[in-house]
Design an enzyme around this catalytic site. Structure first.
Site, PDB file in Angstrom:
ATOM      1  N   THR A  95       0.860  -1.184   0.000  1.00 26.45           N
ATOM      2  CA  THR A  95       0.000   0.000   0.000  1.00 26.45           C
ATOM      3  C   THR A  95       0.898   1.236   0.000  1.00 26.45           C
ATOM      4  O   THR A  95       1.917   1.283   0.681  1.00 26.45           O
ATOM      5  CB  THR A  95      -0.899  -0.017   1.256  1.00 26.45           C
ATOM      6  OG1 THR A  95      -1.626  -1.249   1.259  1.00 26.45           O
ATOM      7  CG2 THR A  95      -1.876   1.145   1.253  1.00 26.45           C
ATOM      8  N   LEU A 165      -2.771 -18.600  -3.709  1.00 25.17           N
ATOM      9  CA  LEU A 165      -2.230 -19.450  -2.641  1.00 25.17           C
ATOM     10  C   LEU A 165      -2.345 -18.743  -1.288  1.00 25.17           C
ATOM     11  O   LEU A 165      -2.283 -17.525  -1.204  1.00 25.17           O
ATOM     12  CB  LEU A 165      -0.773 -19.822  -2.919  1.00 25.17           C
ATOM     13  CG  LEU A 165       0.314 -18.749  -2.884  1.00 25.17           C
ATOM     14  CD1 LEU A 165       0.777 -18.434  -1.476  1.00 25.17           C
ATOM     15  CD2 LEU A 165       1.493 -19.209  -3.709  1.00 25.17           C
ATOM     16  N   GLU A 167      -0.643 -18.645   2.573  1.00 26.76           N
ATOM     17  CA  GLU A 167       0.596 -19.046   3.237  1.00 26.76           C
ATOM     18  C   GLU A 167       0.307 -20.152   4.253  1.00 26.76           C
ATOM     19  O   GLU A 167      -0.771 -20.211   4.835  1.00 26.76           O
ATOM     20  CB  GLU A 167       1.232 -17.839   3.919  1.00 26.76           C
ATOM     21  CG  GLU A 167       1.868 -16.933   2.890  1.00 26.76           C
ATOM     22  CD  GLU A 167       2.380 -15.640   3.494  1.00 26.76           C
ATOM     23  OE1 GLU A 167       2.854 -15.658   4.630  1.00 26.76           O
ATOM     24  OE2 GLU A 167       2.285 -14.622   2.801  1.00 26.76           O
ATOM     25  N   LEU A 223      -8.800  -9.255  -6.384  1.00 27.46           N
ATOM     26  CA  LEU A 223      -9.185  -8.323  -5.323  1.00 27.46           C
ATOM     27  C   LEU A 223     -10.506  -8.742  -4.691  1.00 27.46           C
ATOM     28  O   LEU A 223     -10.686  -8.692  -3.474  1.00 27.46           O
ATOM     29  CB  LEU A 223      -9.321  -6.891  -5.869  1.00 27.46           C
ATOM     30  CG  LEU A 223      -8.077  -6.215  -6.427  1.00 27.46           C
ATOM     31  CD1 LEU A 223      -8.387  -4.764  -6.794  1.00 27.46           C
ATOM     32  CD2 LEU A 223      -6.943  -6.241  -5.423  1.00 27.46           C
ATOM     33  N   ALA A 225     -11.911 -11.765  -4.618  1.00 31.19           N
ATOM     34  CA  ALA A 225     -11.787 -13.012  -3.842  1.00 31.19           C
ATOM     35  C   ALA A 225     -11.284 -12.683  -2.437  1.00 31.19           C
ATOM     36  O   ALA A 225     -11.853 -13.135  -1.436  1.00 31.19           O
ATOM     37  CB  ALA A 225     -10.828 -13.984  -4.536  1.00 31.19           C
ATOM     38  N   CYS A 278      -2.147  -9.632   2.204  1.00 34.20           N
ATOM     39  CA  CYS A 278      -3.110  -9.401   1.120  1.00 34.20           C
ATOM     40  C   CYS A 278      -4.416  -8.725   1.503  1.00 34.20           C
ATOM     41  O   CYS A 278      -4.854  -7.803   0.820  1.00 34.20           O
ATOM     42  CB  CYS A 278      -3.445 -10.732   0.449  1.00 34.20           C
ATOM     43  SG  CYS A 278      -2.106 -11.320  -0.577  1.00 34.20           S
ATOM     44  N   PHE A 340       1.073 -14.069  11.488  1.00 28.24           N
ATOM     45  CA  PHE A 340      -0.323 -13.668  11.250  1.00 28.24           C
ATOM     46  C   PHE A 340      -1.260 -14.868  11.163  1.00 28.24           C
ATOM     47  O   PHE A 340      -2.471 -14.725  11.249  1.00 28.24           O
ATOM     48  CB  PHE A 340      -0.434 -12.779   9.997  1.00 28.24           C
ATOM     49  CG  PHE A 340      -0.451 -13.506   8.684  1.00 28.24           C
ATOM     50  CD1 PHE A 340       0.719 -13.868   8.041  1.00 28.24           C
ATOM     51  CD2 PHE A 340      -1.658 -13.831   8.071  1.00 28.24           C
ATOM     52  CE1 PHE A 340       0.691 -14.540   6.822  1.00 28.24           C
ATOM     53  CE2 PHE A 340      -1.700 -14.479   6.847  1.00 28.24           C
ATOM     54  CZ  PHE A 340      -0.516 -14.850   6.233  1.00 28.24           C
ATOM     55  N   ARG A 348       3.523 -10.004   8.333  1.00 27.27           N
ATOM     56  CA  ARG A 348       2.960  -8.801   7.712  1.00 27.27           C
ATOM     57  C   ARG A 348       1.502  -8.613   8.159  1.00 27.27           C
ATOM     58  O   ARG A 348       0.700  -9.526   8.069  1.00 27.27           O
ATOM     59  CB  ARG A 348       3.079  -8.887   6.183  1.00 27.27           C
ATOM     60  CG  ARG A 348       4.534  -8.756   5.729  1.00 27.27           C
ATOM     61  CD  ARG A 348       4.684  -8.883   4.230  1.00 27.27           C
ATOM     62  NE  ARG A 348       4.429 -10.241   3.776  1.00 27.27           N
ATOM     63  CZ  ARG A 348       4.460 -10.610   2.501  1.00 27.27           C
ATOM     64  NH1 ARG A 348       4.723  -9.727   1.566  1.00 27.27           N
ATOM     65  NH2 ARG A 348       4.230 -11.867   2.159  1.00 27.27           N
TER      66      ARG A 348
END
Ligand code: UDX
Ligand code: ADP
Length: 461
Positions: A95, A165, A167, A223, A225, A278, A340, A348
């Site tokens: 971003t 995918l 993680e 975007l 999804a 994401c 996360f 992230r």
């Protein structure tokens, strides 16, 4: 000596997406030579070593099966642009932190630099595959940059092939995808390029799972999804707040609604909030695009998904504060997990970062434990180094603490000896389960004051 490979494929960007995806293509397709390049030398050195730069279950074995055979990692971006006919672009698109669209739009700096590099170095026709998540119509910009060169003999065909995918399950997701999406221009050359990419995937993916579309739909699908998935979590988390005010139980509710085949039972787990590179980025991107087109209500609608997510993290900290007698100052609080999500070292946008910072602001002494994410945690919290301890062993980490907060659903936290942990903690001992992974009743019986997410607390007061 003439090379024996049927095709040479390059991937620019050796990160969480580029590395695992290319490793799988190389593993499944020995007939292709796959080269992954990155400007970060340390990262490339790590890809060439036994200590890969990212942790992903199953990745190391796949890399080992192909590395040196048909999978290569290099920093020589220019050389491999020249040599390869298919180029995946998988550089980061964070971003934007500056200028117009700061905090919302995607920062296309790395991506545009890559496009210009390709243009400068290419000496023969190339198929360029967008793998990074990008705003809609980026392919058009890519096409324009690429076709702005003096050398009009070189033809570039741009495809969109978003990565779905997740993680932690990346290798399985790439091996057995729900679908592969390929967007192309609807021209003869666009369709021809699309067919080349279809052929690469059809080496291991069933043909009916390879979906084709126009390039804009493909870009937007990615975007959408992620926005839908994130929206589901925010919906569940908003209901978890209601459950905590009433006697309802979020797991019973998601179980009940998940049996409706129209809703489905996946991705309904209440949590301390979603993280990862994401979701937030893609939603903000979607919001920004909507605003660009004057779609204010639509933008507001999606923006609320991120607002609820922030609120859920904030709510978690406030719950800790109010239940621990409205002061956390000087109390040792141990965070179980910093990644996360489980099975990754990636931090992230991890909710644990938000929680750790807020606890430090309350003058708590924060101890962080995580099986894979300690080094990322240290760099994320480098400004707070005097206020935070990092301890890999969870028993040691919890020793003398006033509270444990479960941040990541690592299975190891389900199997700990909580009697032993309880006996080493300050009393009254608290546990805040931000993932609902431990047996709350059992912990209560041991003596803990237990605060699940979306369920009534079990306390001894
Ligand atoms: C996501 C998408 O799933 C993937 O398709 C896309 O390519 C990249 O973004 P990822 O960020 O790796 O993948 O993880 P994901 O499993 O989607 O989880 C995202 C976050 O949501 C995590 O913090 C996770 O803990 C949280 N989550 C997930 C919940 O809180 N509840 C759930 O039910 C599921
Ligand atoms: P993702 O999760 O999308 O894979 P990462 O940040 O893990 O994102 O990876 C992106 C990679 O792209 C980083 O390793 C970064 O060094 C690399 N990169 C960025 N710009 C360039 C560039 N111009 N050329 C080559 N690699 C680049």
């Amino acid at each position: 000596m003439a090379e024996k490979f049927k095709m040479k494929i390059l991937c620019i960007g050796a990160g969480y997406v580029g590395g695992p995806t290319m490793a799988m293509i190389a593993h499944k397709c020995p007939q292709y030579k796959i080269v992954v390049v990155d400007i970060n030398k340390e990262k490339i050195d790590a890809w060439n070593s036994d200590e890969l730069p990212i942790y992903e279950p199953g990745l190391y074995d796949v890399v080992k099966s192909a590395r040196g055979r048909n999978l290569f990692f290099s920093t020589d971006v220019d050389k491999w642009i020249k040599e390869c006919s298919v180029i995946f672009v998988s550089v980061n698109t964070p971003t934007k932190t500056y200028g117009v669209g700061a905090g919302m739009a995607a920062d296309l700096m790395y991506w545009e630099k890559t496009a210009r590099r390709i243009l400068e170095c290419a000496e023969s026709d190339k198929i360029i595959v967008e793998k990074s998540t990008l705003p809609v119509k980026t392919a058009q910009a890519m096409e324009r940059i690429l076709n702005s060169g003096e050398n009009s003999r070189v033809k570039f065909e741009v495809l969109s092939n978003p990565e779905f995918l997740a993680e932690g399950t990346a290798m399985e997701d790439i091996k057995n995808p729900d679908r592969v999406l390929i967007g192309s221009m609807q021209t003869d050359s666009g369709i021809k390029a699309r067919d080349v990419l279809c052929e690469i995937y059809s080496n291991w993916v069933d043909k009916e799972k390879i979906l084709t579309s126009n390039i804009w739909s493909s870009e937007l699908s990615k975007l959408v999804a992620n926005a839908f998935l994130a929206q589901r979590i925010s919906s569940v988390n908003s209901i978890s707040a209601l459950c905590e005010k009433t006697d309802a139980n979020i797991d019973e509710i998601t179980n009940a609604i998940g049996t409706d085949t129209r809703i489905g039972n996946k991705f309904l787990k209440a949590s301390v909030g979603f993280g990862g590179s994401c979701f937030k980025k893609d939603i903000l991107n979607l919001v920004y695009i909507c605003r660009t087109y004057g779609l204010t209500e639509e933008a507001d609608y999606w923006e609320n998904v991120t607002k609820i997510n922030r609120h859920q993290k904030q709510r978690f900290v406030l719950k800790m504060l109010s239940s621990m007698f409205n002061t956390l100052a000087d109390k040792r609080i141990c965070l179980f997990g910093f990644a996360f999500k489980a099975d990754t070292g990636d931090t992230r946008e991890t909710p644990a970062l938000f929680v750790a910072k807020k606890l430090v602001e309350e003058n708590a002494k924060v101890i962080i434990t995580d099986p894979k994410a300690i080094s990322n945690a240290k760099s994320d919290l480098s400004d707070y180094s005097l206020k935070i301890e990092y301890i890999v062993d969870p028993y040691e980490a919890a020793d003398k603490s006033h509270a444990i907060a479960i941040m990541t659903e690592w299975s190891l936290y389900k199997e700990l000896d909580y009697e032993k942990i309880f006996s080493s903690m300050e009393k009254p001992a608290f546990i805040f389960d931000g993932r609902n992974i431990v047996d709350h009743k059992k912990l209560y019986n041991i003596g803990f004051n237990v605060y699940p997410t979306g369920k009534s607390p079990l306390t001894h007061f």
